[in-house]
Design a protein around this motif. Structure first.
Motif, PDB file in Angstrom:
ATOM      1  N   GLN A  47       1.036  -1.529   0.316  1.00  0.00           N
ATOM      2  CA  GLN A  47       0.621  -0.294   0.117  1.00  0.00           C
ATOM      3  C   GLN A  47       0.789   1.043   0.497  1.00  0.00           C
ATOM      4  O   GLN A  47       0.537   2.407  -0.550  1.00  0.00           O
ATOM      5  CB  GLN A  47      -0.538  -0.246   1.555  1.00  0.00           C
ATOM      6  CG  GLN A  47      -2.130  -1.057   1.494  1.00  0.00           C
ATOM      7  CD  GLN A  47      -2.683  -0.980   2.680  1.00  0.00           C
ATOM      8  OE1 GLN A  47      -2.628  -0.151   3.086  1.00  0.00           O
ATOM      9  NE2 GLN A  47      -4.074  -1.952   2.326  1.00  0.00           N
ATOM     10  N   VAL A  48       1.664   1.140   1.137  1.00  0.00           N
ATOM     11  CA  VAL A  48       2.695   2.102   0.423  1.00  0.00           C
ATOM     12  C   VAL A  48       3.126   2.871  -0.567  1.00  0.00           C
ATOM     13  O   VAL A  48       3.539   3.505  -1.363  1.00  0.00           O
ATOM     14  CB  VAL A  48       3.764   2.228   2.044  1.00  0.00           C
ATOM     15  CG1 VAL A  48       5.390   3.083   1.733  1.00  0.00           C
ATOM     16  CG2 VAL A  48       3.320   2.099   2.890  1.00  0.00           C
ATOM     17  N   LEU A  49       3.615   1.778  -1.757  1.00  0.00           N
ATOM     18  CA  LEU A  49       4.119   1.410  -2.778  1.00  0.00           C
ATOM     19  C   LEU A  49       3.002   2.380  -3.395  1.00  0.00           C
ATOM     20  O   LEU A  49       3.762   3.203  -4.765  1.00  0.00           O
ATOM     21  CB  LEU A  49       4.945   0.305  -3.536  1.00  0.00           C
ATOM     22  CG  LEU A  49       6.080  -0.238  -2.445  1.00  0.00           C
ATOM     23  CD1 LEU A  49       7.004  -0.864  -2.766  1.00  0.00           C
ATOM     24  CD2 LEU A  49       7.390   0.746  -2.704  1.00  0.00           C
ATOM     25  N   ARG A  50       2.169   1.898  -3.556  1.00  0.00           N
ATOM     26  CA  ARG A  50       0.943   2.438  -4.660  1.00  0.00           C
ATOM     27  C   ARG A  50       0.025   3.692  -4.304  1.00  0.00           C
ATOM     28  O   ARG A  50       0.073   4.529  -5.315  1.00  0.00           O
ATOM     29  CB  ARG A  50      -0.232   1.502  -4.185  1.00  0.00           C
ATOM     30  CG  ARG A  50      -0.986   2.034  -5.268  1.00  0.00           C
ATOM     31  CD  ARG A  50      -2.505   0.589  -4.637  1.00  0.00           C
ATOM     32  NE  ARG A  50      -2.231  -0.644  -4.565  1.00  0.00           N
ATOM     33  CZ  ARG A  50      -2.757  -1.618  -4.861  1.00  0.00           C
ATOM     34  NH1 ARG A  50      -4.188  -1.560  -4.175  1.00  0.00           N
ATOM     35  NH2 ARG A  50      -2.602  -3.343  -5.107  1.00  0.00           N
ATOM     36  N   ALA A  51       0.999   4.029  -2.996  1.00  0.00           N
ATOM     37  CA  ALA A  51       0.738   5.674  -2.587  1.00  0.00           C
ATOM     38  C   ALA A  51       1.644   6.558  -3.383  1.00  0.00           C
ATOM     39  O   ALA A  51       1.504   7.694  -3.276  1.00  0.00           O
ATOM     40  CB  ALA A  51       0.590   5.330  -1.212  1.00  0.00           C
ATOM     41  N   MET A  52       3.158   5.652  -3.705  1.00  0.00           N
ATOM     42  CA  MET A  52       3.777   6.839  -4.230  1.00  0.00           C
ATOM     43  C   MET A  52       3.867   6.499  -5.517  1.00  0.00           C
ATOM     44  O   MET A  52       4.953   7.171  -6.363  1.00  0.00           O
ATOM     45  CB  MET A  52       5.742   5.644  -3.622  1.00  0.00           C
ATOM     46  CG  MET A  52       5.962   6.200  -2.268  1.00  0.00           C
ATOM     47  SD  MET A  52       7.464   5.400  -1.744  1.00  0.00           S
ATOM     48  CE  MET A  52       8.135   6.326  -3.048  1.00  0.00           C
ATOM     49  N   ASP A  53       2.965   6.001  -6.154  1.00  0.00           N
ATOM     50  CA  ASP A  53       2.609   6.137  -7.898  1.00  0.00           C
ATOM     51  C   ASP A  53       2.605   7.219  -8.758  1.00  0.00           C
ATOM     52  O   ASP A  53       1.195   7.896  -7.608  1.00  0.00           O
ATOM     53  CB  ASP A  53       1.695   4.769  -8.476  1.00  0.00           C
ATOM     54  CG  ASP A  53       2.204   4.500  -9.695  1.00  0.00           C
ATOM     55  OD1 ASP A  53       2.146   4.842 -10.114  1.00  0.00           O
ATOM     56  OD2 ASP A  53       0.703   4.075 -10.299  1.00  0.00           O
ATOM     57  N   ALA A  54       3.747   7.553  -9.567  1.00  0.00           N
ATOM     58  CA  ALA A  54       3.236   8.745  -9.879  1.00  0.00           C
ATOM     59  C   ALA A  54       2.760   8.933 -11.179  1.00  0.00           C
ATOM     60  O   ALA A  54       1.714  10.490 -11.291  1.00  0.00           O
ATOM     61  CB  ALA A  54       4.770   9.584 -10.268  1.00  0.00           C
ATOM     62  N   PHE A  55       2.240   7.213 -11.558  1.00  0.00           N
ATOM     63  CA  PHE A  55       0.720   7.561 -12.261  1.00  0.00           C
ATOM     64  C   PHE A  55       0.558   6.649 -11.966  1.00  0.00           C
ATOM     65  O   PHE A  55      -0.026   5.502 -13.177  1.00  0.00           O
ATOM     66  CB  PHE A  55       1.889   7.617 -13.638  1.00  0.00           C
ATOM     67  CG  PHE A  55       3.833   7.927 -14.179  1.00  0.00           C
ATOM     68  CD1 PHE A  55       3.520   9.501 -14.747  1.00  0.00           C
ATOM     69  CD2 PHE A  55       4.498   7.640 -13.827  1.00  0.00           C
ATOM     70  CE1 PHE A  55       3.905  10.183 -14.814  1.00  0.00           C
ATOM     71  CE2 PHE A  55       5.689   8.211 -13.911  1.00  0.00           C
ATOM     72  CZ  PHE A  55       5.211  10.002 -15.032  1.00  0.00           C
ATOM     73  N   PRO A  56      -0.777   7.311 -11.647  1.00  0.00           N
ATOM     74  CA  PRO A  56      -1.989   6.734 -10.799  1.00  0.00           C
ATOM     75  C   PRO A  56      -2.825   6.390 -12.403  1.00  0.00           C
ATOM     76  O   PRO A  56      -2.961   7.255 -13.461  1.00  0.00           O
ATOM     77  CB  PRO A  56      -2.388   7.591  -9.920  1.00  0.00           C
ATOM     78  CG  PRO A  56      -2.021   8.231  -9.896  1.00  0.00           C
ATOM     79  CD  PRO A  56      -1.220   8.710 -11.144  1.00  0.00           C
ATOM     80  N   ARG A  57      -3.354   4.687 -11.966  1.00  0.00           N
ATOM     81  CA  ARG A  57      -4.709   4.945 -13.779  1.00  0.00           C
ATOM     82  C   ARG A  57      -5.292   6.143 -13.245  1.00  0.00           C
ATOM     83  O   ARG A  57      -6.316   6.154 -12.217  1.00  0.00           O
ATOM     84  CB  ARG A  57      -4.618   3.612 -13.474  1.00  0.00           C
ATOM     85  CG  ARG A  57      -5.909   3.266 -14.580  1.00  0.00           C
ATOM     86  CD  ARG A  57      -6.550   1.554 -14.278  1.00  0.00           C
ATOM     87  NE  ARG A  57      -4.865   0.339 -14.642  1.00  0.00           N
ATOM     88  CZ  ARG A  57      -5.069  -0.293 -14.061  1.00  0.00           C
ATOM     89  NH1 ARG A  57      -6.137  -1.538 -14.178  1.00  0.00           N
ATOM     90  NH2 ARG A  57      -4.274  -1.520 -14.282  1.00  0.00           N
ATOM     91  N   ALA A  58      -6.035   6.597 -14.620  1.00  0.00           N
ATOM     92  CA  ALA A  58      -7.444   7.333 -14.418  1.00  0.00           C
ATOM     93  C   ALA A  58      -8.733   6.482 -14.873  1.00  0.00           C
ATOM     94  O   ALA A  58      -8.417   5.542 -14.812  1.00  0.00           O
ATOM     95  CB  ALA A  58      -7.068   8.077 -15.610  1.00  0.00           C
TER      96      ALA A  58
END
Length: 249
Positions: free
Chosen positions: A5-16
């Motif tokens: 969850q921490v890594l997913r929160a750091m994603d700079a290109f989230p899926r639209a």
């Protein structure tokens, strides 16, 4: 909170989100307009980069004592090289003395092909003599005419007549250095003795001064520069004449 969850929160290109991925007519219109604007700007900048812009500027030349190179490349299809000479005169009317020249004369056959070369180390006439010297020179010419031609003159007459019979021409090219003052230069048969010229041509009406100007420019060569007389042709058919060109430099 787990590591995933921490890594997913750091994603700079989230899926639209789903509603942002829907294609609409208004979105297509905006996309087309944007592509047209970008293409237009790109082509405009590319054209501006590839094209050369010439800027004309006028300034006073403060240099003194320097010469002006005249680039000459002309063909005389009906005159042999032995009869052609070049003369330069400055604004005072006197012929230039010890004028540096780098001129070549190329012999041409009737088909216009080069058959020989000759370097002209002294193309210009010296200063005019005083009137008494001129009278003495005229008397000498008359005496030569009365007593007959010397061996050199006879050889020249024979050589030129053979060249005329074979349809020889001449190409004059090189650089003529002159003073930066008003003046003129001319290429003609004036260097011949008047009686020798009469013997060769049989009269002024038989001197065919047809010519083709391949290049006639003043000063250093400039890329893309256009000279007004380049490519000029003056061909005479069974006639003679004098051609004069006036150029401001």
């Amino acid at each position: 909170m787990g590591v995933k969850q921490v890594l997913r929160a750091m994603d700079a290109f989230p899926r639209a989100e789903e509603h942002l991925l829907q294609k609409t007519k208004s979105g297509a219109f905006v996309s087309i307009v944007g592509l047209v604007i970008m293409s237009t700007l790109f082509l405009h900048e590319l054209s501006y980069y590839l094209n050369t812009i010439t800027v004309h500027q006028m300034a006073v030349d403060l240099r003194r004592g320097e010469t002006l190179p005249i680039h000459i490349n002309m063909t005389f299809p009906s005159l042999p090289c032995d009869v052609l000479s070049v003369d330069a005169i400055d604004m005072s009317g006197k012929h230039e003395v010890d004028l540096d020249t780098n001129i070549w004369k190329l012999r041409l056959n009737s088909d216009g092909h080069i058959t020989g070369t000759e370097y002209l180390s002294d193309l210009v006439e010296k200063e005019h003599k005083h009137d008494d010297h001129k009278d003495h020179h005229d008397d000498s010419d008359n005496k030569t005419h009365m007593q007959g031609f010397d061996q050199d003159a006879e050889n020249l007459i024979k050589k030129v007549k053979q060249a005329l019979a074979h349809g020889e021409g001449c190409r004059v090219y090189g650089v003529l250095d002159v003073q930066r003052v008003a003046g003129n230069f001319h290429i003609s048969v004036h260097g011949l003795n008047i009686f020798v010229a009469q013997k060769i041509f049989g009269g002024t009406t038989h001197v065919n001064v047809s010519h083709i100007i391949h290049d006639l420019s003043f000063g250093p060569k400039y890329p893309g520069g256009h000279n007004p007389l380049d490519g000029t042709e003056r061909i005479l058919r069974g006639a003679s004449g004098t051609f004069k060109y006036y150029i401001k430099v």
